[in-house]
Design an enzyme around this catalytic site. Structure first.
Site, PDB file in Angstrom:
ATOM      1  N   ASP A 267       0.868  -1.168   0.000  1.00 27.69           N
ATOM      2  CA  ASP A 267       0.000   0.000   0.000  1.00 27.69           C
ATOM      3  C   ASP A 267       0.918   1.235   0.000  1.00 27.69           C
ATOM      4  O   ASP A 267       2.112   1.127   0.303  1.00 27.69           O
ATOM      5  CB  ASP A 267      -0.886  -0.030   1.253  1.00 27.69           C
ATOM      6  CG  ASP A 267      -1.669   1.251   1.439  1.00 27.69           C
ATOM      7  OD1 ASP A 267      -2.375   1.650   0.499  1.00 27.69           O
ATOM      8  OD2 ASP A 267      -1.557   1.870   2.522  1.00 27.69           O
TER       9      ASP A 267
ATOM     10  N   ASP B 206      -0.164   5.215   0.729  1.00 23.43           N
ATOM     11  CA  ASP B 206      -0.415   6.244   1.750  1.00 23.43           C
ATOM     12  C   ASP B 206      -0.549   5.614   3.149  1.00 23.43           C
ATOM     13  O   ASP B 206      -1.362   4.717   3.349  1.00 23.43           O
ATOM     14  CB  ASP B 206      -1.694   7.020   1.414  1.00 23.43           C
ATOM     15  CG  ASP B 206      -1.536   7.842   0.153  1.00 23.43           C
ATOM     16  OD1 ASP B 206      -1.399   9.057   0.248  1.00 23.43           O
ATOM     17  OD2 ASP B 206      -1.523   7.233  -0.945  1.00 23.43           O
TER      18      ASP B 206
ATOM     19  N   ASP C  65      -1.912  -0.294   6.015  1.00 26.23           N
ATOM     20  CA  ASP C  65      -2.097   0.456   7.263  1.00 26.23           C
ATOM     21  C   ASP C  65      -3.549   0.680   7.628  1.00 26.23           C
ATOM     22  O   ASP C  65      -3.838   1.197   8.706  1.00 26.23           O
ATOM     23  CB  ASP C  65      -1.437   1.841   7.141  1.00 26.23           C
ATOM     24  CG  ASP C  65      -2.225   2.764   6.238  1.00 26.23           C
ATOM     25  OD1 ASP C  65      -2.431   2.393   5.061  1.00 26.23           O
ATOM     26  OD2 ASP C  65      -2.675   3.828   6.695  1.00 26.23           O
TER      27      ASP C  65
HETATM   28 MG   LIG Z   1      -2.994   3.263   3.225  1.00 22.57          MG
END
Ligand SMILES: [Mg+2]
Length: 249
Positions: free
Chosen positions: A18, A20, A196
């Site tokens: 991933d 961001d 995240d």
């Molecule tokens: Mg993310």
């Protein structure tokens, strides 16, 4: 059982990352993120060490990510897996339906009702960002749920960090990873996925189903994780050690 991530043989792994909140820090708005100067080089090193078995798996669209990382030449699964782009090709739609005009209008109305809400029109979905007004989070989420309700047969709302994503039902990061794992470049490898956010959980499930490793950045450490890093910088540091310290004999 968790895997020993410090004994991974990169030549046998496939990396799904991933962006961001995982590789880079989250900013006040998606446009304000700062790209670490060595990120592109790090990803190309990882790509080399895995013979190309590296994909970014992001909520951003392919176009957006390619503008953000213009010198990066790796596979991208964009919009939470709604599309896959391979360098040199046009993005492939993995089943995203066109967003009805009426749905966009209903979401647009929320930006008028709440000062600070931003509607992002992605090629295959919509994102309602409310990072500027965190105290209104639940009111905005309720408004988005209400706006999407008449379209609930085909579209759903997926929560993220200070964002509500509207996407076609059935699209998620897990199905994009499953699709890529059928690719000759990825097939038979041990998948490693770092994420995240809530939208990464579908990816975690698929990676586990393939016997792979799950890494989470931020949040609280959990028993089901193979590794937890506090910050994107920590993850980048670990990746950097992976590609430099474990060069093939
Ligand atoms: Mg993310």
């Amino acid at each position: 059982m968790t895997l020993d991530l410090d004994r991974l043989q990169l030549e046998r792994c496939a990396f799904f990352l991933d962006v961001d909140g995982t590789l880079i820090d989250i900013a006040a708005s998606p446009q304000e993120v700062v790209i670490p100067p060595d990120l592109v080089q790090l990803l190309h090193q990882l790509q080399n060490r895995t013979q190309g078995a590296l994909a970014l798996v992001s909520g951003r669209s392919v176009d957006d990510l390619r503008q953000l990382l213009p010198h990066l030449d790796v596979i991208i699964a964009g919009e939470h897996g709604a599309e896959i782009w391979r360098p040199g090709e046009t993005p492939q739609n993995l089943g995203a339906a066109p967003i009805p005009h009426e749905l966009t209008e209903a979401l647009e109305k929320i930006t008028h009702d709440f000062d600070g809400v931003v509607l992002e029109r992605k090629p295959r979905g919509r994102a309602i960002h409310f990072r500027a007004i965190p105290t209104q989070e639940y009111a905005v989420r309720d408004a988005v749920a209400l706006a999407v309700k008449p379209f609930a047969q085909r579209f759903e709302v997926v929560p993220g960090k200070m964002v509500a994503e509207v996407r076609t039902i059935g699209i998620d990061k897990g199905q994009a990873i499953a699709k890529l794992m059928q690719d000759p470049t990825f097939k038979g490898r041990l998948p490693v996925f770092a994420g995240d956010d809530v939208t990464d959980e579908a990816g975690f499930l698929i990676v586990r189903a393939h016997g792979g490793a799950v890494i989470r950045v931020g949040g609280a450490p959990r028993a089901d994780l193979d590794r937890h890093f506090e910050t994107p910088a920590e993850l980048r540091g670990w990746l950097s050690r992976c590609v430099t310290e474990r060069a093939p004999a």
